[in-house]
Design a protein around this motif. Structure first.
Motif, PDB file in Angstrom:
ATOM      1  N   GLY A   1     -22.713  16.695  81.171  1.00 17.30           N
ATOM      2  CA  GLY A   1     -21.717  15.510  81.366  1.00 17.30           C
ATOM      3  C   GLY A   1     -22.209  14.201  80.364  1.00 17.30           C
ATOM      4  N   ARG A   2     -23.139  14.311  79.601  1.00 20.71           N
ATOM      5  CA  ARG A   2     -23.822  13.043  79.008  1.00 20.71           C
ATOM      6  C   ARG A   2     -23.477  13.176  77.567  1.00 20.71           C
ATOM      7  N   ASP A   3     -23.468  12.000  76.990  1.00 15.52           N
ATOM      8  CA  ASP A   3     -23.766  12.108  75.603  1.00 15.52           C
ATOM      9  C   ASP A   3     -24.910  12.190  75.067  1.00 15.52           C
ATOM     10  N   LEU A   4     -25.229  13.445  74.116  1.00 13.64           N
ATOM     11  CA  LEU A   4     -26.697  13.507  73.833  1.00 13.64           C
ATOM     12  C   LEU A   4     -26.914  13.008  72.337  1.00 13.64           C
ATOM     13  N   PRO A   5     -27.890  12.582  72.177  1.00  9.25           N
ATOM     14  CA  PRO A   5     -28.340  12.113  70.593  1.00  9.25           C
ATOM     15  C   PRO A   5     -28.610  13.741  69.861  1.00  9.25           C
ATOM     16  N   GLY A   6     -28.744  13.607  68.642  1.00  6.79           N
ATOM     17  CA  GLY A   6     -29.032  14.848  67.861  1.00  6.79           C
ATOM     18  C   GLY A   6     -30.131  15.479  68.183  1.00  6.79           C
ATOM     19  N   PRO A   7     -31.395  15.064  68.334  1.00  6.92           N
ATOM     20  CA  PRO A   7     -32.524  15.962  68.508  1.00  6.92           C
ATOM     21  C   PRO A   7     -32.425  16.400  69.981  1.00  6.92           C
ATOM     22  N   ILE A   8     -31.801  16.032  70.966  1.00  6.03           N
ATOM     23  CA  ILE A   8     -31.671  16.773  72.105  1.00  6.03           C
ATOM     24  C   ILE A   8     -30.681  17.718  71.978  1.00  6.03           C
ATOM     25  N   ILE A   9     -29.726  17.536  71.277  1.00 10.09           N
ATOM     26  CA  ILE A   9     -28.696  18.646  70.959  1.00 10.09           C
ATOM     27  C   ILE A   9     -29.462  19.810  70.248  1.00 10.09           C
ATOM     28  N   VAL A  10     -30.522  19.538  69.489  1.00  8.72           N
ATOM     29  CA  VAL A  10     -31.170  20.563  68.900  1.00  8.72           C
ATOM     30  C   VAL A  10     -32.257  21.476  69.927  1.00  8.72           C
ATOM     31  N   VAL A  11     -32.770  20.507  70.777  1.00 13.85           N
ATOM     32  CA  VAL A  11     -33.562  21.353  71.840  1.00 13.85           C
ATOM     33  C   VAL A  11     -32.512  22.194  72.643  1.00 13.85           C
ATOM     34  N   VAL A  12     -31.329  21.597  73.026  1.00 19.73           N
ATOM     35  CA  VAL A  12     -30.736  22.420  73.881  1.00 19.73           C
ATOM     36  C   VAL A  12     -29.992  23.609  73.224  1.00 19.73           C
ATOM     37  N   ALA A  13     -29.826  23.685  71.762  1.00 18.30           N
ATOM     38  CA  ALA A  13     -29.586  24.659  70.976  1.00 18.30           C
ATOM     39  C   ALA A  13     -30.549  25.789  70.992  1.00 18.30           C
ATOM     40  N   VAL A  14     -31.706  25.237  71.029  1.00 20.55           N
ATOM     41  CA  VAL A  14     -32.970  26.109  70.807  1.00 20.55           C
ATOM     42  C   VAL A  14     -33.198  26.860  72.232  1.00 20.55           C
ATOM     43  N   LEU A  15     -32.980  26.024  73.362  1.00 21.48           N
ATOM     44  CA  LEU A  15     -33.024  26.735  74.779  1.00 21.48           C
ATOM     45  C   LEU A  15     -31.880  27.875  74.939  1.00 21.48           C
ATOM     46  N   LEU A  16     -30.837  27.419  74.296  1.00 20.92           N
ATOM     47  CA  LEU A  16     -29.797  28.382  74.456  1.00 20.92           C
ATOM     48  C   LEU A  16     -29.952  29.734  73.804  1.00 20.92           C
ATOM     49  N   GLY A  17     -30.669  29.956  72.474  1.00 25.73           N
ATOM     50  CA  GLY A  17     -30.783  30.875  71.892  1.00 25.73           C
ATOM     51  C   GLY A  17     -31.986  31.765  72.679  1.00 25.73           C
ATOM     52  N   GLY A  18     -32.978  30.945  73.204  1.00 27.90           N
ATOM     53  CA  GLY A  18     -34.031  31.613  74.321  1.00 27.90           C
ATOM     54  C   GLY A  18     -33.263  32.332  75.170  1.00 27.90           C
ATOM     55  N   ALA A  19     -32.439  31.404  75.824  1.00 25.46           N
ATOM     56  CA  ALA A  19     -31.932  32.442  77.150  1.00 25.46           C
ATOM     57  C   ALA A  19     -30.943  33.359  76.839  1.00 25.46           C
ATOM     58  N   VAL A  20     -30.255  33.570  75.624  1.00 23.86           N
ATOM     59  CA  VAL A  20     -29.689  34.830  75.434  1.00 23.86           C
ATOM     60  C   VAL A  20     -30.441  35.707  75.196  1.00 23.86           C
ATOM     61  N   LEU A  21     -31.750  35.739  74.505  1.00 26.64           N
ATOM     62  CA  LEU A  21     -32.855  36.815  74.294  1.00 26.64           C
ATOM     63  C   LEU A  21     -33.261  37.217  75.687  1.00 26.64           C
ATOM     64  N   ALA A  22     -33.684  36.033  76.519  1.00 24.76           N
ATOM     65  CA  ALA A  22     -33.952  36.295  77.982  1.00 24.76           C
ATOM     66  C   ALA A  22     -33.039  37.227  78.612  1.00 24.76           C
ATOM     67  N   ALA A  23     -31.602  36.879  78.554  1.00 21.03           N
ATOM     68  CA  ALA A  23     -30.732  37.562  79.366  1.00 21.03           C
ATOM     69  C   ALA A  23     -30.621  38.991  78.865  1.00 21.03           C
ATOM     70  N   VAL A  24     -30.855  39.446  77.553  1.00 17.70           N
ATOM     71  CA  VAL A  24     -31.067  40.686  77.175  1.00 17.70           C
ATOM     72  C   VAL A  24     -31.823  41.599  77.885  1.00 17.70           C
ATOM     73  N   HIS A  25     -33.322  40.877  77.437  1.00 12.09           N
ATOM     74  CA  HIS A  25     -34.318  41.451  78.257  1.00 12.09           C
ATOM     75  C   HIS A  25     -34.156  41.943  79.926  1.00 12.09           C
ATOM     76  N   HIS A  26     -33.543  40.953  80.412  1.00 14.89           N
ATOM     77  CA  HIS A  26     -33.551  41.208  82.035  1.00 14.89           C
ATOM     78  C   HIS A  26     -32.389  42.254  82.390  1.00 14.89           C
ATOM     79  N   ALA A  27     -31.271  42.316  81.349  1.00 12.81           N
ATOM     80  CA  ALA A  27     -30.172  43.175  81.527  1.00 12.81           C
ATOM     81  C   ALA A  27     -30.947  44.581  81.126  1.00 12.81           C
ATOM     82  N   GLU A  28     -31.736  44.697  80.296  1.00 10.13           N
ATOM     83  CA  GLU A  28     -32.325  46.222  79.987  1.00 10.13           C
ATOM     84  C   GLU A  28     -33.196  46.545  81.151  1.00 10.13           C
ATOM     85  N   VAL A  29     -34.049  45.708  81.828  1.00  8.05           N
ATOM     86  CA  VAL A  29     -34.842  45.997  82.822  1.00  8.05           C
ATOM     87  C   VAL A  29     -34.095  46.315  84.003  1.00  8.05           C
TER      88      VAL A  29
END
Length: 369
Positions: A29-57
């Motif tokens: 719910g907050r307005d985020l600066p560009g660098p924070i958006i980049v961090v969130v996007a990186v974590l988003l990609g990592g969460a996708v890969l983690a979801a795949v791993h745990h789904a396969e387990v």
């Protein structure tokens, strides 16, 4: 034991989903600066890969077809929650959000995931082998659900626009939920073998032989982390959506294209899991994921939206437009003809390529209607 605990705590598949959810809570719910958006996007990609791993387990522990259901239903439940939240927060802009999201999910799963799976499976050994009985039943269910919920509203006369009357919406919701529930019972019960991987001679492969299944405790931990990762995927996708909206506006694309981008992000875990299964010559698992996700998206979303519409203001537009109807019809015809009637249970690179072209057409026409 202590070393094992430390290894588990420092495992990236544990750290990334938890960190992604913590960042989601702090930034929601907050307005985020560009660098924070980049961090969130990186974590988003990592969460996708983690979801795949745990789904396969989890899938390895419970076996097929239950494993495919875990990821499909988990993603859809969270996706429904996101749709309802957005519709409540901005009803004047979200009258067609449910329709656009469900249609995008159907096109991405039935053309993107299915096409990619057939292509990868065929490239591995010239033909992709799957079980035609299970795939045919799943495909028929998807087509029926899509027609009932997305096509019929365009032609009903109870309301002036492409929407159901309250009685029609109630019927569609009950019918969709009942049909999805019936399919799950068939998939996991009497005809479970229709949805198991098969070898080149059509023999069912009931269990993976290359690795020992994880313990029940490990599977439960992965199930919990899968849900955490999926919450992070959907939540962080919404967090970065304002940036996506700005980019869409700057590119002079329709606002509805934002929904396509978000749908692509949310369905990334299923796409990657299906691709991995296809590379392991388990194309049936990939098709279970694709068609199961499409069914869950319709069968769970429409009933949830029907209930939410009691409190929502404004019309609920579900009927597809002319271009969307044509793409849906072409997808159905292509799948039935190319996958199920040419050589039942086998597909080559052409069938996979055709579905991927249909996905490309959907994305292009969403951007340039």
């Amino acid at each position: 034991m202590a070393a094992l605990l430390r290894s588990r705590v420092t495992d990236w598949t544990v750290v990334v989903p938890v960190l992604a959810v913590l960042v989601l809570i702090v930034t929601w719910g907050r307005d985020l600066p560009g660098p924070i958006i980049v961090v969130v996007a990186v974590l988003l990609g990592g969460a996708v890969l983690a979801a795949v791993h745990h789904a396969e387990v989890v899938a390895h522990r419970v076996g097929e077809p239950y494993g495919s259901l875990v990821l499909a239903v988990a993603v859809t439940v969270i996706e429904v929650a996101l749709i309802v939240t957005l519709m409540i927060s901005g009803p004047e802009k979200t009258q067609s959000l449910a329709r656009d999201t469900v249609f995008a999910a159907v096109m991405i799963t039935c053309n993107g995931i299915l096409g990619l799976s057939l292509l990868l499976g065929a490239l591995r050994r010239r033909v992709a082998v799957f079980n035609p009985e299970g795939t045919g039943g799943a495909l028929a269910t998807v087509i029926t659900l899509a027609t009932l919920s997305l096509v019929i509203p365009t032609f009903t006369t109870a309301r002036p626009g492409p929407e159901f009357s309250p009685a029609q919406l109630t019927f569609a919701a009950v019918a969709s939920l009942a049909l999805y529930g019936l399919f799950v019972l068939v998939q996991t019960g009497r005809h479970r073998d229709y949805f198991l991987p098969v070898d080149s001679q059509g023999r069912v492969i009931d269990a993976e032989e290359h690795a020992k299944p994880p313990t029940t405790k490990a599977a439960l931990v992965s199930l919990g982390l899968l849900l955490v990762a999926l919450v992070a995927v959907v939540g962080d996708a919404k967090t970065v959506s304002p940036t996506i909206e700005d980019g869409v506006a700057a590119a002079n694309l329709p606002h509805a294209f934002v929904g396509v981008i978000i749908a692509l992000l949310v369905l990334l875990p299923e796409t990657l899991a299906a691709a991995r299964a296809a590379r392991r010559d388990r194309v049936q698992i990939s098709l279970n994921l694709a068609l199961g996700s499409a069914m869950a998206s319709i069968g769970l979303t429409i009933p949830a939206i029907a209930i939410a519409s009691i409190w929502l203001d404004g019309p609920l537009l579900l009927g597809l437009g002319g271009t969307q109807l044509a793409l849906l019809a072409l997808t159905a015809v292509t799948a039935v003809t190319a996958v199920l009637t040419v050589v039942p249970g086998r597909a080559n690179v052409l069938q996979g390529g055709v579905h991927l072209v249909l996905l490309a057409a959907f994305v292009f026409l969403a951007a340039s209607p």
